[in-house]
Design an enzyme around this catalytic site. Structure first.
Site, PDB file in Angstrom:
ATOM      1  N   ARG A  18      94.701  18.893  -1.810  1.00 45.61           N
ATOM      2  CA  ARG A  18      94.834  17.431  -1.794  1.00 45.61           C
ATOM      3  C   ARG A  18      95.359  16.913  -3.119  1.00 45.61           C
ATOM      4  NH1 ARG A  18      88.906  16.220   0.081  1.00 45.61           N
ATOM      5  NH2 ARG A  18      88.748  18.033  -1.234  1.00 45.61           N
ATOM      6  N   ILE A  49      89.068  32.751   5.622  1.00 46.16           N
ATOM      7  CA  ILE A  49      87.836  33.104   4.912  1.00 46.16           C
ATOM      8  C   ILE A  49      87.058  31.842   4.558  1.00 46.16           C
ATOM      9  CG2 ILE A  49      88.733  35.288   4.023  1.00 46.16           C
ATOM     10  CD1 ILE A  49      89.107  33.834   1.298  1.00 46.16           C
ATOM     11  N   ARG A  91      85.805  28.467   6.841  1.00 43.28           N
ATOM     12  CA  ARG A  91      84.789  28.183   7.862  1.00 43.28           C
ATOM     13  C   ARG A  91      85.475  28.217   9.213  1.00 43.28           C
ATOM     14  NH1 ARG A  91      81.272  29.562   4.853  1.00 43.28           N
ATOM     15  NH2 ARG A  91      79.989  28.170   3.625  1.00 43.28           N
ATOM     16  N   ASP A 137      87.126  36.246   9.170  1.00 44.73           N
ATOM     17  CA  ASP A 137      85.822  36.535   8.602  1.00 44.73           C
ATOM     18  C   ASP A 137      84.792  35.513   9.077  1.00 44.73           C
ATOM     19  OD1 ASP A 137      84.250  35.954   5.515  1.00 44.73           O
ATOM     20  OD2 ASP A 137      84.002  37.804   6.634  1.00 44.73           O
ATOM     21  N   GLU A 142      79.796  30.912  15.296  1.00 43.08           N
ATOM     22  CA  GLU A 142      79.099  32.124  14.843  1.00 43.08           C
ATOM     23  C   GLU A 142      77.655  32.124  15.330  1.00 43.08           C
ATOM     24  OE1 GLU A 142      79.387  32.669  10.606  1.00 43.08           O
ATOM     25  OE2 GLU A 142      81.542  32.711  10.684  1.00 43.08           O
ATOM     26  N   HIS A 172      80.888  37.696   8.956  1.00 41.59           N
ATOM     27  CA  HIS A 172      80.973  36.741   7.859  1.00 41.59           C
ATOM     28  C   HIS A 172      80.313  37.311   6.596  1.00 41.59           C
ATOM     29  CE1 HIS A 172      80.428  32.268   6.592  1.00 41.59           C
ATOM     30  NE2 HIS A 172      80.833  33.023   5.613  1.00 41.59           N
TER      31      HIS A 172
END
Length: 145
Positions: free
Chosen positions: A8, A62, A64, A88, A93, A111
């Site tokens: 950003r 990697i 979320r 990952d 999950e 993860h």
């Protein structure tokens, strides 16, 4: 590897900056997703981004699971609209859509992206510091580096 980035806010680093995720994906062979989960980043890796990445591109998440539009990613992998993915993290999950397990162009990993000696030591140190602060009646801290 030639490194590029999007954020950003432009950083004072010696790497080319792309003004948006689609431009970064278009300029990348491997798009590594490292971003916090938020309303702003929910499914930020969507059809537009995967289309920009193209059939020779790879996406590695990697961050979320919520930052990737998983059904779209699955379709792009199945139809070979991108070359592959390394995952990952997952949207729900520990439940991973079983279709991912049938793909030869996806590498799935539990993860454990934070499983480095340095990261785990920092996590432990932060936990101890927060316990000390809690029992001293002080607010706990969350360090983000």
């Amino acid at each position: 590897m030639k490194i590029r980035y999007h954020n950003r806010n432009r950083k004072d680093v010696p790497y080319p900056y792309d003004p948006d995720p689609a431009t970064l994906a278009k300029n990348a062979d491997v798009l590594i997703v490292v971003t916090p989960a938020s309303a702003e980043t929910n499914r930020i890796i969507n059809e537009k981004i995967l289309q920009a990445l193209g059939p020779e591109g790879y996406v590695v998440n990697i961050a979320r699971g919520s930052v990737v539009d998983e059904p779209v990613l699955l379709r792009y992998l199945q139809e070979k609209k991108i070359a592959g993915a390394g995952l990952d993290v997952y949207a729900d999950e520990p439940r991973v859509p079983p279709e991912f397990f049938t793909l030869e162009n996806a590498v799935l990993f539990p993860h454990v992206g934070s499983a480095t000696v340095e990261t785990r030591k920092a996590m432990g140190d932060l936990q101890i510091e927060n316990l000390r602060r809690h029992f001293a009646g002080k607010p706990v801290v969350t360090r983000v580096v």
